[in-house]
Design a protein around this motif. Structure first.
Motif, PDB file in Angstrom:
ATOM      1  N   PRO A 146       2.625  -4.498   3.672  1.00  0.00           N
ATOM      2  CA  PRO A 146       3.572  -3.409   3.940  1.00  0.00           C
ATOM      3  C   PRO A 146       3.054  -2.106   3.342  1.00  0.00           C
ATOM      4  O   PRO A 146       2.327  -2.106   2.337  1.00  0.00           O
ATOM      5  CB  PRO A 146       4.839  -3.876   3.218  1.00  0.00           C
ATOM      6  N   ALA A 147       3.419  -0.996   3.969  1.00  0.00           N
ATOM      7  CA  ALA A 147       2.957   0.311   3.507  1.00  0.00           C
ATOM      8  C   ALA A 147       4.126   1.279   3.420  1.00  0.00           C
ATOM      9  O   ALA A 147       5.081   1.214   4.199  1.00  0.00           O
ATOM     10  CB  ALA A 147       1.889   0.868   4.450  1.00  0.00           C
ATOM     11  N   LEU A 148       4.040   2.180   2.463  1.00  0.00           N
ATOM     12  CA  LEU A 148       4.953   3.306   2.324  1.00  0.00           C
ATOM     13  C   LEU A 148       4.129   4.580   2.395  1.00  0.00           C
ATOM     14  O   LEU A 148       3.021   4.639   1.837  1.00  0.00           O
ATOM     15  CB  LEU A 148       5.701   3.256   0.994  1.00  0.00           C
ATOM     16  N   ALA A 158       0.857  -1.186   0.000  1.00  0.00           N
ATOM     17  CA  ALA A 158       0.000   0.000   0.000  1.00  0.00           C
ATOM     18  C   ALA A 158       0.891   1.233   0.000  1.00  0.00           C
ATOM     19  O   ALA A 158       1.801   1.353   0.834  1.00  0.00           O
ATOM     20  CB  ALA A 158      -0.906   0.003   1.229  1.00  0.00           C
ATOM     21  N   ILE A 159       0.638   2.127  -0.926  1.00  0.00           N
ATOM     22  CA  ILE A 159       1.426   3.352  -1.033  1.00  0.00           C
ATOM     23  C   ILE A 159       0.489   4.532  -0.808  1.00  0.00           C
ATOM     24  O   ILE A 159      -0.438   4.753  -1.596  1.00  0.00           O
ATOM     25  CB  ILE A 159       2.132   3.461  -2.393  1.00  0.00           C
ATOM     26  N   LEU A 160       0.716   5.255   0.273  1.00  0.00           N
ATOM     27  CA  LEU A 160      -0.123   6.396   0.613  1.00  0.00           C
ATOM     28  C   LEU A 160       0.560   7.668   0.131  1.00  0.00           C
ATOM     29  O   LEU A 160       1.635   8.039   0.620  1.00  0.00           O
ATOM     30  CB  LEU A 160      -0.347   6.472   2.122  1.00  0.00           C
ATOM     31  N   MET A 161      -0.043   8.321  -0.861  1.00  0.00           N
ATOM     32  CA  MET A 161       0.458   9.593  -1.383  1.00  0.00           C
ATOM     33  C   MET A 161      -0.322  10.695  -0.669  1.00  0.00           C
ATOM     34  O   MET A 161      -1.529  10.854  -0.879  1.00  0.00           O
ATOM     35  CB  MET A 161       0.270   9.669  -2.895  1.00  0.00           C
ATOM     36  N   CYS A 162       0.362  11.453   0.174  1.00  0.00           N
ATOM     37  CA  CYS A 162      -0.299  12.357   1.107  1.00  0.00           C
ATOM     38  C   CYS A 162      -0.007  13.820   0.763  1.00  0.00           C
ATOM     39  O   CYS A 162       1.054  14.158   0.242  1.00  0.00           O
ATOM     40  CB  CYS A 162       0.167  12.067   2.533  1.00  0.00           C
ATOM     41  N   ASP A 163      -0.936  14.659   1.129  1.00  0.00           N
ATOM     42  CA  ASP A 163      -0.829  16.091   0.863  1.00  0.00           C
ATOM     43  C   ASP A 163      -0.340  16.798   2.133  1.00  0.00           C
ATOM     44  O   ASP A 163      -1.068  16.931   3.113  1.00  0.00           O
ATOM     45  CB  ASP A 163      -2.196  16.630   0.452  1.00  0.00           C
ATOM     46  N   SER A 164       0.913  17.243   2.097  1.00  0.00           N
ATOM     47  CA  SER A 164       1.495  17.947   3.244  1.00  0.00           C
ATOM     48  C   SER A 164       1.599  19.443   2.993  1.00  0.00           C
ATOM     49  O   SER A 164       2.341  20.143   3.687  1.00  0.00           O
ATOM     50  CB  SER A 164       2.887  17.387   3.563  1.00  0.00           C
ATOM     51  N   THR A 215      -6.682   4.542   6.851  1.00  0.00           N
ATOM     52  CA  THR A 215      -6.238   3.757   5.697  1.00  0.00           C
ATOM     53  C   THR A 215      -5.313   2.635   6.136  1.00  0.00           C
ATOM     54  O   THR A 215      -5.443   1.488   5.682  1.00  0.00           O
ATOM     55  CB  THR A 215      -5.547   4.672   4.680  1.00  0.00           C
ATOM     56  N   LEU A 216      -4.377   2.946   7.022  1.00  0.00           N
ATOM     57  CA  LEU A 216      -3.465   1.911   7.511  1.00  0.00           C
ATOM     58  C   LEU A 216      -4.210   0.867   8.352  1.00  0.00           C
ATOM     59  O   LEU A 216      -3.922  -0.334   8.274  1.00  0.00           O
ATOM     60  CB  LEU A 216      -2.346   2.542   8.329  1.00  0.00           C
ATOM     61  N   SER A 217      -5.159   1.309   9.142  1.00  0.00           N
ATOM     62  CA  SER A 217      -5.914   0.381   9.989  1.00  0.00           C
ATOM     63  C   SER A 217      -6.743  -0.594   9.170  1.00  0.00           C
ATOM     64  O   SER A 217      -7.015  -1.722   9.613  1.00  0.00           O
ATOM     65  CB  SER A 217      -6.836   1.162  10.930  1.00  0.00           C
ATOM     66  N   HIS A 260       1.473   1.968  13.882  1.00  0.00           N
ATOM     67  CA  HIS A 260       1.304   1.214  12.644  1.00  0.00           C
ATOM     68  C   HIS A 260       2.652   0.661  12.181  1.00  0.00           C
ATOM     69  O   HIS A 260       3.318   1.233  11.308  1.00  0.00           O
ATOM     70  CB  HIS A 260       0.694   2.099  11.559  1.00  0.00           C
ATOM     71  N   PRO A 261       3.077  -0.466  12.738  1.00  0.00           N
ATOM     72  CA  PRO A 261       4.364  -1.041  12.345  1.00  0.00           C
ATOM     73  C   PRO A 261       4.405  -1.523  10.903  1.00  0.00           C
ATOM     74  O   PRO A 261       5.487  -1.845  10.403  1.00  0.00           O
ATOM     75  CB  PRO A 261       4.529  -2.219  13.318  1.00  0.00           C
ATOM     76  N   CYS A 262       3.271  -1.552  10.211  1.00  0.00           N
ATOM     77  CA  CYS A 262       3.265  -1.960   8.809  1.00  0.00           C
ATOM     78  C   CYS A 262       3.960  -0.950   7.903  1.00  0.00           C
ATOM     79  O   CYS A 262       4.322  -1.276   6.759  1.00  0.00           O
ATOM     80  CB  CYS A 262       1.840  -2.181   8.313  1.00  0.00           C
ATOM     81  N   VAL A 263       4.170   0.285   8.384  1.00  0.00           N
ATOM     82  CA  VAL A 263       4.820   1.306   7.557  1.00  0.00           C
ATOM     83  C   VAL A 263       6.313   1.013   7.503  1.00  0.00           C
ATOM     84  O   VAL A 263       7.011   1.070   8.520  1.00  0.00           O
ATOM     85  CB  VAL A 263       4.554   2.722   8.094  1.00  0.00           C
ATOM     86  N   THR A 264       6.787   0.720   6.309  1.00  0.00           N
ATOM     87  CA  THR A 264       8.181   0.325   6.111  1.00  0.00           C
ATOM     88  C   THR A 264       9.110   1.518   6.004  1.00  0.00           C
ATOM     89  O   THR A 264      10.244   1.475   6.488  1.00  0.00           O
ATOM     90  CB  THR A 264       8.289  -0.539   4.836  1.00  0.00           C
ATOM     91  N   ALA A 265       8.659   2.602   5.361  1.00  0.00           N
ATOM     92  CA  ALA A 265       9.528   3.756   5.136  1.00  0.00           C
ATOM     93  C   ALA A 265       8.684   4.972   4.817  1.00  0.00           C
ATOM     94  O   ALA A 265       7.491   4.864   4.471  1.00  0.00           O
ATOM     95  CB  ALA A 265      10.511   3.480   3.999  1.00  0.00           C
ATOM     96  N   VAL A 266       9.319   6.132   4.908  1.00  0.00           N
ATOM     97  CA  VAL A 266       8.723   7.414   4.545  1.00  0.00           C
ATOM     98  C   VAL A 266       9.527   7.987   3.388  1.00  0.00           C
ATOM     99  O   VAL A 266      10.767   7.998   3.427  1.00  0.00           O
ATOM    100  CB  VAL A 266       8.720   8.386   5.746  1.00  0.00           C
ATOM    101  N   LEU A 267       8.826   8.467   2.359  1.00  0.00           N
ATOM    102  CA  LEU A 267       9.456   9.002   1.155  1.00  0.00           C
ATOM    103  C   LEU A 267       9.022  10.446   0.963  1.00  0.00           C
ATOM    104  O   LEU A 267       7.835  10.762   1.075  1.00  0.00           O
ATOM    105  CB  LEU A 267       9.058   8.180  -0.078  1.00  0.00           C
ATOM    106  N   THR A 268       9.979  11.338   0.677  1.00  0.00           N
ATOM    107  CA  THR A 268       9.661  12.746   0.482  1.00  0.00           C
ATOM    108  C   THR A 268      10.445  13.324  -0.692  1.00  0.00           C
ATOM    109  O   THR A 268      11.205  12.626  -1.358  1.00  0.00           O
ATOM    110  CB  THR A 268       9.976  13.574   1.749  1.00  0.00           C
TER     111      THR A 268
END
Length: 247
Positions: A141-143, A105-111, A132-134, A176-184
């Motif tokens: 796995p999620a990014l 799962a890839i969450l593209m978020c608006d910051s 979404t993660l829940s 949410h330990p399913c989050v593997t990494a954060v990308l920016t």
């Protein structure tokens, strides 16, 4: 299943031949790969002025035989971004989307904060990330990807405009330990560090590269070639990143 993801950032398309050529060069490279990527992530500042014409050009340049996942940056304007790039009804609400790619799962978020350069994941976006993660099946796995880095990168320019209140995101990730990494993106420099005990990977910019303090006084190095990252998310939910520059 292993996911192969390309990652670019900060195209700053402004209608100039220079910005168009650099973005087209990267996309030509990606389309010609012997093994196609599972998706391309674009972490913001797609347009330079937030004009509809810039997003129309972005839609043409980013067209590809693989999914292209985007999120806005501080130079982007939500209504024009929604209309001309995503084909959605234009409005000024945050643009948050989840994509399911190769088992991840890839969450593209608006910051973004309209009219400001620093970032913020507002309450609605944090609630969306949490929900979404829940809802993900166990073992997925999620990014999480967004524009402004949530930590200092040791350069006064991006560090002045990083994500505000990063502790709120850190607390969410702890749940949410399913989050593997954060990308920016945003910083215009390929970088790797950690945030909330996860890898934090900053994608290189297409338009220009940040000259670090020990490299000189002028921050924008417009002579450096555009860059990109390849992320491999393997069956052990481990992320490996390789960077490329394209002279």
């Amino acid at each position: 299943m292993t996911a192969l993801l390309a990652h670019i950032s900060d195209l700053h398309l402004d209608g100039s031949d220079r910005s168009t050529r650099r973005a087209e060069h990267v996309m030509d490279y990606l389309r010609a790969l012997p093994q196609p990527v599972d998706a391309l992530l674009v972490t913001g500042d797609i347009a330079d002025h937030g004009a509809e014409s810039e997003y129309e050009e972005a839609a043409r340049i980013l067209a590809a035989p693989f999914p292209v996942l985007t999120c806005p940056g501080n130079h982007d304007a939500r209504p024009a971004y929604r209309k001309a790039l995503l084909g959605l009804t234009p409005d000024d609400s945050p643009v948050n989307e989840v994509h399911h790619i190769a088992g991840a799962a890839i969450l593209m978020c608006d910051s973004t904060i309209p009219g400001r350069d620093e970032g913020n994941l507002d309450a609605a976006t944090l609630a969306w990330i949490d929900a979404t993660l829940s809802a993900l099946p166990d073992g997925t796995p999620a990014l999480i990807a967004f524009h402004q880095p949530p930590v200092a990168l040791h350069h006064p320019l991006p560090d002045a405009y990083q994500l505000q209140r990063p502790e709120e995101l850190a607390a969410l990730l702890e749940a949410h330990p399913c989050v593997t990494a954060v990308l920016t993106g945003h910083a215009h420099t390929a970088a790797a560090t950690t945030f909330a005990a996860r890898p934090l990977i900053v994608g290189p910019a297409i338009t220009w590269t940040l000259r670090l303090p020990w490299e000189g006084d002028q921050p924008a190095d417009r002579e450096q070639p555009p860059g990109l990252a390849f992320h491999i998310l393997d069956d052990d939910h481990r992320l490996t990143t390789h960077y490329r520059v394209l002279p």
